[in-house]
Design a protein around this motif. Sequence first.
Motif, PDB file in Angstrom:
ATOM      1  N   PRO A 132    -102.624  23.473 -22.333  1.00  0.00           N
ATOM      2  CA  PRO A 132    -101.938  22.285 -21.822  1.00  0.00           C
ATOM      3  C   PRO A 132    -102.866  21.176 -21.334  1.00  0.00           C
ATOM      4  CG  PRO A 132    -101.788  24.080 -20.248  1.00  0.00           C
ATOM      5  CD  PRO A 132    -102.423  24.641 -21.497  1.00  0.00           C
ATOM      6  N   ASN A 133    -104.108  21.493 -21.054  1.00  0.00           N
ATOM      7  CA  ASN A 133    -105.049  20.492 -20.541  1.00  0.00           C
ATOM      8  C   ASN A 133    -106.109  20.145 -21.578  1.00  0.00           C
ATOM      9  OD1 ASN A 133    -103.824  20.370 -17.972  1.00  0.00           O
ATOM     10  ND2 ASN A 133    -104.813  22.300 -17.450  1.00  0.00           N
ATOM     11  N   MET A 134    -105.695  20.061 -22.825  1.00  0.00           N
ATOM     12  CA  MET A 134    -106.635  19.767 -23.895  1.00  0.00           C
ATOM     13  C   MET A 134    -106.417  18.340 -24.382  1.00  0.00           C
ATOM     14  SD  MET A 134    -107.362  21.772 -27.468  1.00  0.00           S
ATOM     15  CE  MET A 134    -105.758  21.522 -28.167  1.00  0.00           C
ATOM     16  N   LEU A 135    -107.495  17.668 -24.676  1.00  0.00           N
ATOM     17  CA  LEU A 135    -107.446  16.317 -25.226  1.00  0.00           C
ATOM     18  C   LEU A 135    -108.122  16.332 -26.588  1.00  0.00           C
ATOM     19  CD1 LEU A 135    -107.054  13.204 -24.908  1.00  0.00           C
ATOM     20  CD2 LEU A 135    -109.381  13.175 -23.979  1.00  0.00           C
ATOM     21  N   VAL A 136    -107.455  15.755 -27.568  1.00  0.00           N
ATOM     22  CA  VAL A 136    -108.031  15.621 -28.899  1.00  0.00           C
ATOM     23  C   VAL A 136    -108.311  14.142 -29.120  1.00  0.00           C
ATOM     24  CG1 VAL A 136    -107.662  15.930 -31.373  1.00  0.00           C
ATOM     25  CG2 VAL A 136    -106.764  17.616 -29.759  1.00  0.00           C
ATOM     26  N   ALA A 137    -109.525  13.825 -29.520  1.00  0.00           N
ATOM     27  CA  ALA A 137    -109.900  12.428 -29.729  1.00  0.00           C
ATOM     28  C   ALA A 137    -110.539  12.276 -31.101  1.00  0.00           C
ATOM     29  CB  ALA A 137    -110.879  11.977 -28.644  1.00  0.00           C
ATOM     30  N   TRP A 138    -110.289  11.148 -31.731  1.00  0.00           N
ATOM     31  CA  TRP A 138    -110.884  10.827 -33.020  1.00  0.00           C
ATOM     32  C   TRP A 138    -111.808   9.625 -32.842  1.00  0.00           C
ATOM     33  CZ3 TRP A 138    -108.925  12.375 -38.126  1.00  0.00           C
ATOM     34  CH2 TRP A 138    -108.005  13.420 -38.048  1.00  0.00           C
ATOM     35  N   VAL A 139    -112.933   9.668 -33.507  1.00  0.00           N
ATOM     36  CA  VAL A 139    -113.845   8.542 -33.514  1.00  0.00           C
ATOM     37  C   VAL A 139    -113.667   7.863 -34.859  1.00  0.00           C
ATOM     38  CG1 VAL A 139    -116.255   7.864 -33.431  1.00  0.00           C
ATOM     39  CG2 VAL A 139    -115.441   9.701 -31.973  1.00  0.00           C
TER      40      VAL A 139
ATOM     41  N   ARG B 288    -113.898  14.734 -15.235  1.00  0.00           N
ATOM     42  CA  ARG B 288    -114.764  14.976 -16.377  1.00  0.00           C
ATOM     43  C   ARG B 288    -114.359  16.272 -17.076  1.00  0.00           C
ATOM     44  NH1 ARG B 288    -119.511  17.226 -16.851  1.00  0.00           N
ATOM     45  NH2 ARG B 288    -120.856  16.482 -18.494  1.00  0.00           N
ATOM     46  N   ALA B 289    -114.443  16.303 -18.394  1.00  0.00           N
ATOM     47  CA  ALA B 289    -114.098  17.494 -19.177  1.00  0.00           C
ATOM     48  C   ALA B 289    -114.994  18.665 -18.805  1.00  0.00           C
ATOM     49  CB  ALA B 289    -114.227  17.184 -20.663  1.00  0.00           C
ATOM     50  N   LYS B 290    -114.405  19.840 -18.750  1.00  0.00           N
ATOM     51  CA  LYS B 290    -115.173  21.049 -18.457  1.00  0.00           C
ATOM     52  C   LYS B 290    -115.927  21.536 -19.691  1.00  0.00           C
ATOM     53  CE  LYS B 290    -111.968  22.615 -14.935  1.00  0.00           C
ATOM     54  NZ  LYS B 290    -110.931  23.583 -14.582  1.00  0.00           N
ATOM     55  N   CYS B 291    -115.381  21.194 -20.857  1.00  0.00           N
ATOM     56  CA  CYS B 291    -115.970  21.677 -22.104  1.00  0.00           C
ATOM     57  C   CYS B 291    -115.695  20.655 -23.206  1.00  0.00           C
ATOM     58  CB  CYS B 291    -115.343  23.022 -22.464  1.00  0.00           C
ATOM     59  SG  CYS B 291    -115.911  23.711 -24.020  1.00  0.00           S
TER      60      CYS B 291
ATOM     61  N   ILE C 195    -115.675   9.770 -22.564  1.00  0.00           N
ATOM     62  CA  ILE C 195    -114.225   9.953 -22.653  1.00  0.00           C
ATOM     63  C   ILE C 195    -113.573   9.689 -21.299  1.00  0.00           C
ATOM     64  CG2 ILE C 195    -112.416  11.689 -22.978  1.00  0.00           C
ATOM     65  CD1 ILE C 195    -114.198  12.857 -25.224  1.00  0.00           C
ATOM     66  N   ALA C 196    -114.146  10.239 -20.227  1.00  0.00           N
ATOM     67  CA  ALA C 196    -113.582  10.017 -18.887  1.00  0.00           C
ATOM     68  C   ALA C 196    -113.611   8.533 -18.525  1.00  0.00           C
ATOM     69  CB  ALA C 196    -114.350  10.845 -17.849  1.00  0.00           C
TER      70      ALA C 196
END
Length: 160
Positions: free
Chosen positions: A3-10, A55-58, A31-32
Amino acid sequence: HQPNMLVAWVHGHAAARAMHARSDEEVAEDIAATLTHFCSAELLSGAGGAGGIPRAKCVIRSRWRASPWTRGSYSFVAVGADVDMIDELVRPLCGEVGPEEQEQRQEADEPPRLCFAGEHTHRTYYSTMHAAYLTGEREGRRVADWIQKQRLGGGNRKTT
């Protein structure tokens, strides 16, 4: 399920080149900062307070552009093309016959000699990783179903 995942495209040649040059830590910071810039203060108060987005953990990312096999490419349905053309890409080859005889071979229960999977063979999710996964499952099922049918005696016994 994450549930806490972000998918990003460049997007774009220069952006992809820049992203490949950055470390995972730098990507997480970027990203942050980007999300903090575009999100309202009201939204941020629930996400990370005045400090912005946490900030993302991974960071897990591909090096798709750097791969000598793909060079960052992916499929798309061209302008003027019909998505029904994907159905032609999906049809497995059966036996040593031309394309006009393939449907007859499939109906005659010939074994699939060559099956096609990949992100380019999904009608809805083409050009995505999950399309590649789903179509791999689809073709694996196709072969498993044919084998099961042979074991149950529902098809001809010809194995070529």
